[in-house]
Design an enzyme around this catalytic site. Structure first.
Site, PDB file in Angstrom:
ATOM      1  CG  ASP A  11      47.889  55.999  79.863  1.00 52.06           C
ATOM      2  OD1 ASP A  11      47.652  54.891  80.373  1.00 52.06           O
ATOM      3  OD2 ASP A  11      47.529  57.068  80.405  1.00 52.06           O
ATOM      4  CB  SER A  12      43.476  55.058  79.146  1.00 52.50           C
ATOM      5  OG  SER A  12      43.985  55.524  80.384  1.00 52.50           O
ATOM      6  CE1 TYR A  43      41.054  52.525  76.855  1.00 50.86           C
ATOM      7  CE2 TYR A  43      43.103  51.304  77.033  1.00 50.86           C
ATOM      8  CZ  TYR A  43      42.164  51.957  76.262  1.00 50.86           C
ATOM      9  OH  TYR A  43      42.348  52.036  74.900  1.00 50.86           O
ATOM     10  N   GLY A  44      40.252  51.614  83.442  1.00 53.97           N
ATOM     11  CA  GLY A  44      40.079  50.809  84.660  1.00 53.97           C
ATOM     12  C   GLY A  44      38.669  50.307  84.882  1.00 53.97           C
ATOM     13  CB  CYS A  74      48.389  51.916  79.789  1.00 48.71           C
ATOM     14  SG  CYS A  74      46.730  51.554  80.401  1.00 48.71           S
ATOM     15  CG  ASN A  75      50.576  49.623  85.376  1.00 49.82           C
ATOM     16  OD1 ASN A  75      51.454  48.887  85.808  1.00 49.82           O
ATOM     17  ND2 ASN A  75      50.730  50.937  85.333  1.00 49.82           N
ATOM     18  CB  THR A  76      44.505  49.118  82.444  1.00 50.36           C
ATOM     19  OG1 THR A  76      44.563  49.827  83.695  1.00 50.36           O
ATOM     20  CG2 THR A  76      43.185  48.405  82.325  1.00 50.36           C
ATOM     21  CB  CYS A 185      47.547  53.253  87.880  1.00 52.41           C
ATOM     22  SG  CYS A 185      46.705  54.409  86.768  1.00 52.41           S
ATOM     23  CG  HIS A 187      46.467  58.271  85.080  1.00 52.58           C
ATOM     24  ND1 HIS A 187      46.435  57.277  84.132  1.00 52.58           N
ATOM     25  CD2 HIS A 187      45.802  59.328  84.537  1.00 52.58           C
ATOM     26  CE1 HIS A 187      45.769  57.710  83.062  1.00 52.58           C
ATOM     27  NE2 HIS A 187      45.385  58.944  83.282  1.00 52.58           N
TER      28      HIS A 187
HETATM   29  N1  DGL Z   1      47.155  54.759  83.222  1.00 55.01           N
HETATM   30  C1  DGL Z   1      46.492  53.517  83.123  1.00 55.01           C
HETATM   31  C2  DGL Z   1      47.172  52.411  83.885  1.00 55.01           C
HETATM   32  O1  DGL Z   1      48.355  52.463  84.092  1.00 55.01           O
HETATM   33  C3  DGL Z   1      44.990  53.446  83.024  1.00 55.01           C
HETATM   34  C4  DGL Z   1      44.111  54.417  83.749  1.00 55.01           C
HETATM   35  C5  DGL Z   1      42.642  54.289  83.344  1.00 55.01           C
HETATM   36  O2  DGL Z   1      42.345  54.620  82.195  1.00 55.01           O
HETATM   37  O3  DGL Z   1      41.826  53.815  84.140  1.00 55.01           O
HETATM   38  O4  DGL Z   1      46.558  51.439  84.232  1.00 55.01           O
END
Ligand code: DGL
Length: 279
Positions: A11-12, A43-44, A74-76, A185, A187
């Site tokens: 993940d980020s 990452y977003g 991490c979805n991104t 996400c 998070h």
């Molecule tokens: N937790 C991450 C996700 O699922 C990325 C969050 C981020 O770094 O912006 O997309």
């Protein structure tokens, strides 16, 4: 890669711990390797090309650590790099988007689904595309909630400010009549109790971590130990990462070490090790 190595998660930052927590419950005897690109968080706000390039360096790192499966928690990063990672890797690579989309499509009753995510996941259009591939008749409302990402990364997952922000993000979407909300996400499930309070009476919540845990049984080893082993690496400050990780997941014994970006590659720092195993 050796088939006996750990299951790697990426993940980020602290978000992928929500996936790790689910995996640790389902596979208590497992060894996990968790890597966070905290230096590039969030990452977003980045482009998908940037995220893909960074993640592929982590894939190299996981290969060097003999990971036997990689979960992009991490979805991104899933939106940016899953296809290429699956093409390049010699072990299974799982992303969080498809399992969550399939679950949401299966549980919705009225065919109206909301996706909360980062800006970059929203820009990628991956969730709407996957959901429409499963069922072209689904109506999808997608919304980026970047403030919640930063709050969770800082360990702020409860209290009035979080609840106000969740309400502001979710209530207009609930008013459109969706009956299913994907926490798109990783998070966001750190705030699950707040989401439950705001959303649960009006819509079902889909957490990608729960879906991944259901699907990983084919690579997980039998439970041989009472608690999972978690070795974490961060490109940020390992002390800070550990302190927040321990606050968010007090039951997970995590020891954290430092990785550094050097000329586009990842370098392991041996000396900065901190054990956050609860006393
Ligand atoms: N937790 C991450 C996700 O699922 C990325 C969050 C981020 O770094 O912006 O997309």
């Amino acid at each position: 890669m050796a088939a006996s190595g750990p299951i790697a998660l990426f993940d980020s930052g602290e978000g992928g711990l929500t996936v790790l927590r689910q995996l640790a419950v389902n596979f208590p005897g497992e060894q996990f390797l968790y890597a966070a690109d905290s230096a590039h968080f969030p990452y977003g706000e980045k482009t998908l090309d940037q995220v893909r390039a960074w993640f592929l360096r982590f894939l190299d790192f996981f290969e060097r650590q003999h990971a036997r499966a990689v979960v992009i928690a991490c979805n991104t990063a899933t939106a940016a790099a899953l296809d290429e990672a699956q093409r390049l890797a010699s072990v299974p690579v799982l992303g969080v988007v498809t399992p969550a989309a399939e679950r949401a499509a299966a549980v919705t009753r009225n065919g109206r689904i909301a996706v909360l995510s980062t800006e970059a996941t929203y820009r990628s259009g991956l969730y709407p595309a996957q959901l429409r591939t499963i069922n072209p008749d689904l109506a999808i409302v997608a919304k980026p909630c970047p403030i919640l990402v930063v709050m969770a990364e800082n360990g702020q997952v409860a209290g009035k400010d979080v609840e106000d922000e969740v309400r502001q993000c979710v209530l207009p979407i609930l008013d459109t009549g969706v009956d299913t909300v994907i926490l798109g996400c990783t998070h966001f499930p750190h705030m699950r109790q707040v989401f439950n309070r705001v959303v649960a009476s009006r819509a079902r919540i889909v957490d990608p971590g729960e879906e991944i845990a259901r699907r990983l049984s084919h690579v997980a080893s039998p439970a041989t130990k009472a608690t999972p082993q978690v070795e974490a690496w961060t490109t940020g400050d390992p002390d800070r990462f550990s302190e927040i990780a321990h606050r968010l997941c007090p039951d997970l014994p995590i020891s954290t070490r430092a990785l550094r970006w050097k000329q586009g590659s990842l370098e392991m720092l041996r000396q900065s090790s901190l054990d956050t195993t609860p006393d």
